[in-house]
Enzyme design. Structure first.
Site, short mmCIF file in Angstrom:
data_model
loop_
_atom_site.label_atom_id
_atom_site.label_comp_id
_atom_site.label_asym_id
_atom_site.label_seq_id
_atom_site.Cartn_x
_atom_site.Cartn_y
_atom_site.Cartn_z
N THR A 9 -16.43 19.45 -1.99
CA THR A 9 -16.81 20.04 -3.27
C THR A 9 -15.81 19.59 -4.33
OG1 THR A 9 -17.35 22.11 -4.43
CG2 THR A 9 -15.44 22.16 -2.98
N LYS A 14 -15.33 27.40 -5.85
CA LYS A 14 -15.66 27.42 -4.42
C LYS A 14 -14.43 27.10 -3.57
CE LYS A 14 -20.52 25.95 -4.72
NZ LYS A 14 -21.46 24.91 -4.25
N ASP A 70 -24.34 24.29 0.48
CA ASP A 70 -25.33 24.22 -0.59
C ASP A 70 -25.76 25.65 -0.79
OD1 ASP A 70 -26.74 22.83 -2.57
OD2 ASP A 70 -28.57 22.94 -1.41
N PHE A 151 -18.34 32.58 -11.24
CA PHE A 151 -18.89 31.39 -11.89
C PHE A 151 -20.39 31.36 -11.66
CE2 PHE A 151 -17.40 30.37 -7.65
CZ PHE A 151 -18.44 29.66 -7.09
N LYS A 174 -15.52 40.06 -3.79
CA LYS A 174 -16.61 39.08 -3.79
C LYS A 174 -16.73 38.42 -2.41
CE LYS A 174 -18.41 34.96 -6.04
NZ LYS A 174 -18.25 33.95 -7.09
N HIS A 179 -22.69 35.74 -0.33
CA HIS A 179 -23.43 34.86 0.58
C HIS A 179 -22.50 33.83 1.21
CE1 HIS A 179 -23.12 33.36 -3.46
NE2 HIS A 179 -23.64 32.17 -3.18
N ARG A 180 -21.57 33.27 0.40
CA ARG A 180 -20.65 32.27 0.92
C ARG A 180 -19.66 32.92 1.88
NH1 ARG A 180 -19.42 30.51 -3.53
NH2 ARG A 180 -21.18 29.12 -3.68
#
EC number: 3.6.1.66
Length: 198
Positions: A9, A14, A70, A151, A174, A179-180
């Site tokens: 990335t 991230k 992704d 972000f 967070k 999800h990450r």
């Protein structure tokens, strides 16, 4: 010696999240830390396909274990859009993207503004081994932005269980709900096995 892992990335947000999640067990390097490598085209129809394509390409090009993700926002009222096109949904910056989204959802009642953030994470080894994990976070799209952290679509993504948007959460909060963060926790054992030379 601490094993190196390429997180494929250039997104600083991230990268920071993953470094916080992984700690000192693995040295996480980004594409900016290595000589330029040709960027694979993200033309998959799913988050999983794009993550795998990227991870395999970078593992092969660098000889390092490569982690690629992704992820994107899937809005139910838009038939799952922007989905895999979340980062390219509108020209310009994050604000331009979420403002376009708010425009598309204009006038829609709260109960029809459901959405989910989804992430596919793929770990590809130079020997060809691959592991994919997915994470998901359910929420709702507000009518305007709230919060100064995060972000992407974070300022308009509201999590009813917490009463906050993603952009109102601390980085620790967070990663606990995102999800990450979920995909990473599922991937954790595979990442720690890098340390054991597995």
């Amino acid at each position: 010696m601490t094993p190196r892992l390429l997180f494929a990335t250039t997104n600083a947000g991230k990268l920071k999240e993953l470094r916080q999640l992984v700690g000192d067990a693995v040295e996480v390097v980004s594409l900016k830390d290595l000589p330029p490598v040709p960027e694979p085209v993200e033309d998959g129809e799913t988050f999983e396909a794009n993550a795998e394509k990227k991870a395999r390409a970078y593992a092969q090009a660098t000889g390092l274990p490569a982690l690629a993700d992704d992820s994107g926002l899937c809005v139910d009222a838009l038939g799952g859009r922007p989905g895999v096109h979340s980062a390219r949904y509108a020209e310009g910056d994050d604000r331009a993207r979420y403002e376009k989204l708010l425009g598309e959802l204009s006038g829609l009642p709260e109960e029809r503004r459901t959405a989910s953030f989804r992430c596919a994470l793929c770990l590809a080894l130079p020997n060809g081994g691959v592991r994919i994990e997915v994470g998901r976070c359910e929420g709702r799209i507000l009518t305007g932005p709230r919060g100064a952290h995060g972000f992407g679509y974070d300022p308009v993504f509201f999590i009813p269980a917490l009463g906050k948007t993603m952009a109102e959460l601390t980085s620790e909060e967070k990663s606990g709900i995102s999800h990450r963060g979920e995909a990473f926790r599922k991937m954790r054992a595979a990442l720690l096995s890098l340390q054991a030379g597995g």
